[in-house]
Motif scaffolding. Structure first.
Motif, short mmCIF file in Angstrom:
data_model
loop_
_atom_site.label_atom_id
_atom_site.label_comp_id
_atom_site.label_asym_id
_atom_site.label_seq_id
_atom_site.Cartn_x
_atom_site.Cartn_y
_atom_site.Cartn_z
N LYS A 1 0.82 -1.20 0.00
CA LYS A 1 0.00 0.00 0.00
C LYS A 1 0.86 1.26 0.00
CE LYS A 1 -4.04 -2.06 0.30
NZ LYS A 1 -5.05 -1.98 -0.77
N LEU A 2 2.18 1.10 0.04
CA LEU A 2 3.06 2.25 0.02
C LEU A 2 3.01 2.95 -1.34
CD1 LEU A 2 6.24 0.70 1.73
CD2 LEU A 2 4.58 2.24 2.79
N ASP A 3 3.58 4.14 -1.38
CA ASP A 3 3.68 4.87 -2.64
C ASP A 3 4.61 4.12 -3.58
OD1 ASP A 3 2.05 6.84 -1.65
OD2 ASP A 3 3.70 8.07 -0.90
N PRO A 4 4.42 4.28 -4.90
CA PRO A 4 5.30 3.58 -5.85
C PRO A 4 6.77 3.86 -5.62
CG PRO A 4 3.41 4.53 -6.99
CD PRO A 4 3.35 5.03 -5.57
N GLU A 5 7.11 5.10 -5.24
CA GLU A 5 8.51 5.42 -5.01
C GLU A 5 9.07 4.64 -3.84
OE1 GLU A 5 6.07 7.57 -5.16
OE2 GLU A 5 6.38 8.57 -7.10
N GLU A 6 8.25 4.40 -2.81
CA GLU A 6 8.72 3.65 -1.66
C GLU A 6 8.79 2.15 -1.96
OE1 GLU A 6 7.43 6.11 2.25
OE2 GLU A 6 5.75 5.26 1.13
N LEU B 1 7.07 -8.63 -5.09
CA LEU B 1 6.55 -7.88 -6.22
C LEU B 1 7.14 -8.34 -7.54
CD1 LEU B 1 6.41 -4.24 -4.79
CD2 LEU B 1 4.57 -5.90 -5.00
N VAL B 2 8.30 -8.98 -7.49
CA VAL B 2 8.95 -9.47 -8.71
C VAL B 2 9.37 -10.92 -8.49
CG1 VAL B 2 10.89 -9.21 -10.30
CG2 VAL B 2 9.77 -7.18 -9.38
N ILE B 3 9.01 -11.79 -9.44
CA ILE B 3 9.42 -13.20 -9.40
C ILE B 3 9.99 -13.54 -10.78
CG2 ILE B 3 8.71 -15.58 -9.03
CD1 ILE B 3 6.35 -14.55 -7.41
N ASN B 4 11.29 -13.79 -10.82
CA ASN B 4 11.94 -14.22 -12.05
C ASN B 4 12.10 -15.74 -12.02
OD1 ASN B 4 12.24 -11.53 -12.84
ND2 ASN B 4 14.25 -11.36 -11.89
N VAL B 5 11.71 -16.40 -13.11
CA VAL B 5 11.79 -17.86 -13.19
C VAL B 5 12.84 -18.22 -14.23
CG1 VAL B 5 10.52 -19.99 -13.53
CG2 VAL B 5 9.34 -17.98 -12.62
N MET C 1 14.95 -22.30 -11.05
CA MET C 1 15.42 -21.40 -10.00
C MET C 1 14.56 -20.14 -10.01
SD MET C 1 17.44 -18.44 -9.37
CE MET C 1 18.71 -18.26 -10.61
N PHE C 2 14.16 -19.73 -8.82
CA PHE C 2 13.35 -18.51 -8.65
C PHE C 2 14.23 -17.40 -8.09
CE2 PHE C 2 10.10 -21.73 -8.73
CZ PHE C 2 9.03 -21.13 -9.38
N GLU C 3 14.06 -16.21 -8.63
CA GLU C 3 14.62 -14.99 -8.05
C GLU C 3 13.45 -14.17 -7.52
OE1 GLU C 3 18.69 -14.08 -10.54
OE2 GLU C 3 16.80 -13.22 -11.22
N ILE C 4 13.46 -13.93 -6.23
CA ILE C 4 12.34 -13.25 -5.59
C ILE C 4 12.82 -11.91 -5.05
CG2 ILE C 4 10.50 -13.49 -3.87
CD1 ILE C 4 11.13 -16.47 -3.83
N SER C 5 12.02 -10.88 -5.30
CA SER C 5 12.38 -9.54 -4.83
C SER C 5 11.17 -8.89 -4.17
CB SER C 5 12.88 -8.67 -5.99
OG SER C 5 13.14 -7.35 -5.53
N ILE C 6 11.40 -8.28 -3.03
CA ILE C 6 10.33 -7.59 -2.32
C ILE C 6 10.06 -6.23 -2.94
CG2 ILE C 6 11.84 -6.45 -0.66
CD1 ILE C 6 8.46 -8.04 0.20
N ASP C 7 11.06 -5.63 -3.63
CA ASP C 7 10.85 -4.32 -4.22
C ASP C 7 10.38 -4.46 -5.66
OD1 ASP C 7 13.36 -3.68 -6.19
OD2 ASP C 7 13.97 -4.96 -4.53
N SER C 8 9.73 -3.42 -6.15
CA SER C 8 9.10 -3.48 -7.47
C SER C 8 10.10 -3.42 -8.61
CB SER C 8 8.10 -2.32 -7.62
OG SER C 8 8.75 -1.07 -7.46
N GLU C 9 11.33 -3.00 -8.34
CA GLU C 9 12.34 -2.89 -9.38
C GLU C 9 13.24 -4.12 -9.46
OE1 GLU C 9 12.60 -0.30 -11.67
OE2 GLU C 9 10.65 0.09 -10.79
#
Length: 802
Positions: A140-145, A185-189, A228-236
């Motif tokens: 729910k944070l701002d996109p910048e955050e 927010l990002v899942i690379n497979v 292999m999964f790459e998981i990221s909590i940030d949107s970038e």
């Protein structure tokens, strides 16, 4: 004194031990409760921060004065997850002299929390509680955050606990990976077959509100893959955590496998059947297999030979040695298990052994009729039926027996006839997602059925299958997202994939794409503000039959959105402030000839209300410039002081010239000191007068020895003498009206023998000229009536100092 000190100490101890802290009315507005932040570089979404908003504020500023000392109270922080009732104390005994506390860790970023801040007195007293602060979820944070969201600690532990993908639906050409909703927010497979690919197989922009929980990958049959999964909590996707899955092996292509197991040879002369299954070793996806060679004579099953993957060298069997009165078949039945754990079976081959003048059992469908042939060797008293059975349904073993409850329908046949109406079966009750077969059966004494022959039975529901419907779900300037609905089975049939086609109206380009059942139906790379005709169809998987394609849906016309407008960037013309004498607003032309009003000081406050507060960066810049200006002013003042005071004193010592601020008259060889500053204004005084419009008038005091006071005093009373040295009220009024000071020089007549000691810098002639100019400009006046008569007329005899 000691009694007073004792009382003060006791008062402090009383306040520390017995006072009751009270919250300020705006205490909640002074506090910030949220995720811990590191400037503009990181937002730690697993850590809670409680801090004061003001840079110089402390937690004690939440309390009213009188009981907010260091030992008056402490802070405590309690947290509870939304949906729970129990509060959990995360921190206690926090000193109120602190400005912040950021050691509440292990938050679930995708959960919403309620945070309670408590003020606890160090002595017995009532606990003060601030209003509840909501925190989270992080998406729910701002996109910048969200772009700078991070774990402060424990990211690996968090995803190890919450992200546990597993393989499902492993087939010969694909496999599916499923997982529970994950807070990322990002899942690379990534997919590896021998070597890792250069790019991810799939990049998932995970929507926390509607999360992706599975993915199907198209692959080749009977091969090993790593995921292999790459998981990221940030949107970038700046900080990626790697999660590896075990190796997965796809199933073999059943046609390829059947081709290996079906290889055999049969010689009619020698009646020898041969086979060799050593080539199965090339199928690394086969974990184990077994086979049986059986004799089938009118439904009676006899096992002839067997083998498995442990012992599967080339083998043969002499069929001619078998005794039989009727036609019979020799059939190879195979069962196998794949590395993925899939169990299946197949009929590798069958050889029919014919007796003279005997017909084989047979059944087939010809239009609206079902034809059949019964071997005359079948027991005359046995009952013959035609049954309808669902393909893939359990109920048939190697014994060839079929139970009645596994049949969808049964029709008795007359042995003397060769066909029946297809309509004998109620086809309206057939399931659309199922393949069927018809079977020529012989009923046994045990009331089960022996299979004589089988044939495919096309499901009539497939001929009247309803087309799906397609509707718009989302629309952008370059993409269209669709929804497709199964109108025939309402989602009961297993979906292999979807086909979507969108063509620009007017015979434009056509975009076609295949989507798996768990993918979003999104067509990209479209033109903005363009109409497209879109349609779709569903490809179902029918067990025992394969893929079934539904009819195409009707077209739906969808127009893509307009291109988004670029963000407006405000540009301001440079403004030059010109302050007029009356401080009024003066319009100034900028470089682009745009008239920009310049506000006066009186309008400055109103202008700020219209324009808005300056940014923090501007404030810091102004502060830096102000400090720099002050430093330069201090340096300049020091330089001036050195030039006018210290330097002059140095010259006084070398040239024996006195330029002190005080003048003295002595007898004989005594020196009379004068203030040269009164004769000539300094640059600083001129600047000060120009800025303040007021003259800087200083008094000149001449110290005279007692024996010479009579010869140097003016006529009149002492009060009048004072008035001679100061400005009168009339002069002050005159100066206020003309804005110009009326400065007159004070002349002190000094005996010739001591003139040399009272001269200013310069030659004696210059001093004489100054004195003469002063004398010529002076107007004789009465000491009482004229304020200009600071010194009485020259009287040589009276001013001679013995």
């Amino acid at each position: 004194m000691w009694l007073l000190r004792t009382i003060l100490v006791l008062l402090v101890i009383y306040q520390a031990q017995g006072c009751q802290p009270e919250l300020k009315e705006d205490a909640a507005s002074l506090l910030t409760v949220g995720y811990d932040k590191q400037g503009s570089t990181a937002v730690y979404v697993d850590t809670l921060s409680v801090e004061m908003k003001g840079r110089k504020q402390k937690f004690s500023d939440l309390l009213k004065p009188g009981c907010n000392g260091r030992k008056s109270a402490t802070l405590a922080i309690e947290v509870r997850k939304e949906g729970t009732e129990e509060w959990e104390e995360k921190a206690k005994d926090i000193r109120i002299t602190r400005k912040n506390y950021d050691n509440v860790k292990d938050l679930d970023p995708c959960s919403k929390y309620e945070v309670r801040v408590l003020i606890k007195p160090t002595s017995d007293g009532e606990i003060r509680e601030l209003p509840i602060f909501p925190v989270g979820p992080f998406h729910k944070l701002d996109p910048e955050e969200k772009e700078i969201a991070q774990f402060k600690s424990g990211a690996e532990e968090y995803y190890t606990e919450h992200f546990k993908p597993e393989y499902t639906q492993v087939s010969d050409n694909s496999f599916t990976v499923k997982w529970e909703p994950v807070c990322a927010l990002v899942i690379n497979v990534w997919l590896k077959e021998g070597e890792w690919k250069d790019e991810p197989e799939k990049v998932i922009k995970n929507d926390i509100e509607n999360p992706t929980t599975e993915l199907t990958l198209d692959v080749e049959p009977c091969k090993q893959f790593e995921v292999m999964f790459e998981i990221s909590i940030d949107s970038e996707g700046n900080e990626l955590l790697e999660e590896y899955m075990p190796t997965v092996t796809t199933d073999p292509d059943k046609e390829d496998l059947s081709a290996i197991f079906s290889k055999h040879s049969y010689e009619n002369i020698s009646s020898v059947l041969k086979w060799d299954y050593t080539a199965i070793d090339e199928f690394a996806c086969i974990k184990s297999f077994s086979y049986k060679l059986v004799k089938d004579e009118n439904g009676e099953i006899e096992e002839l030979s067997e083998g498995n993957d442990k012992v599967h060298q080339a083998a043969e069997f002499s069929v001619g040695a078998l005794a039989a009165d009727c036609n019979f078949g020799v059939r190879m039945e195979v069962e196998y298990e794949t590395v993925a754990g899939q169990k299946d079976s197949l009929e590798a081959f069958e050889e029919h052994i014919h007796k003279k003048d005997q017909k084989d059992n047979a059944i087939s469908i010809n239009g609206s009729r079902i034809t059949y042939t019964i071997n005359p060797c079948v027991e005359p008293e046995s009952e013959i039926v035609i049954g309808l059975k669902e393909i893939g349904r359990e109920g048939k073993g190697l014994s060839g027996r079929t139970l009645e409850q596994n049949l969808e329908g049964i029709v008795k046949v007359d042995k003397s006839k060769t066909d029946i109406e297809r309509s004998s079966f109620d086809e309206t009750e057939l399931k659309p997602c199922v393949a069927y077969k018809i079977m020529l059966l012989r009923k046994t004494v045990d009331q089960d059925f022996k299979e004589l022959e089988t044939a495919e039975f096309e499901n009539p529901q497939w001929n009247s299958w309803k087309a799906p419907s397609v509707s718009e779900k989302e629309n952008t300037s370059t993409s269209i997202t669709l929804d497709i609905a199964d109108l025939e089975t309402d989602g009961e049939c297993l979906v292999s994939h979807y086909n979507i086609s969108c063509q620009a109206v007017g015979e434009g380009d056509t975009k076609q794409k295949m989507f798996h059942a768990n993918e979003e139906l999104k067509i990209d790379d479209l033109l903005p503000e363009t109409k497209y005709n879109c349609k779709g169809r569903i490809v179902h998987t029918i067990p025992g039959s394969g893929a079934f394609e539904t009819p195409w849906s009707d077209f739906v016309v969808i127009e893509t959105a307009s291109l988004p407008l670029p963000e407006e960037v405000s540009t301001f013309a440079p403004v030059t402030e010109v302050e007029s004498e009356d401080s009024t607003s003066v319009p100034v032309e900028s470089e682009d000839s745009t008239s920009v009003p310049v506000e006066s000081e009186s309008d400055h406050e109103g202008a700020e209300m219209k324009i808005g507060l300056k940014s923090e960066d501007n404030d810091e810049t102004i502060l830096a410039l102000s400090i720099t200006g002050i430093c330069f002013a201090i340096i300049a003042a020091g330089g001036c002081y050195w030039w006018h005071c210290i330097r002059d004193r140095g010259q006084e010592d070398s040239k024996d010239i006195n330029l002190s601020y005080r003048a003295s008259a002595t007898a004989g060889t005594k020196v009379v000191d004068m203030n040269s500053a009164l004769l000539t204004e300094t640059e600083e005084e001129e600047k000060k007068e120009a800025e303040t419009d007021e003259p800087d008038i200083k008094e000149t005091v001449v110290e005279i020895p007692e024996e010479n006071k009579a010869t140097t005093s003016t006529e009149g009373t002492p009060n009048e003498d004072v008035n001679v040295l100061t400005e009168t009220e009339d002069e002050e009024k005159k100066e206020a009206e003309t804005d110009k000071p009326d400065i007159k020089e004070t002349v002190v007549e000094i005996p010739e023998e001591i003139k040399a000691t009272t001269s200013t810098e310069g030659t004696p002639s210059e001093d004489v000229n100054v004195q003469k100019e002063t004398e010529s400009s002076s107007t004789p006046a009465d000491s009482e009536g004229s304020p200009s008569a600071e010194i009485p007329p020259k009287d040589t005899d009276a001013n001679v100092i013995p």
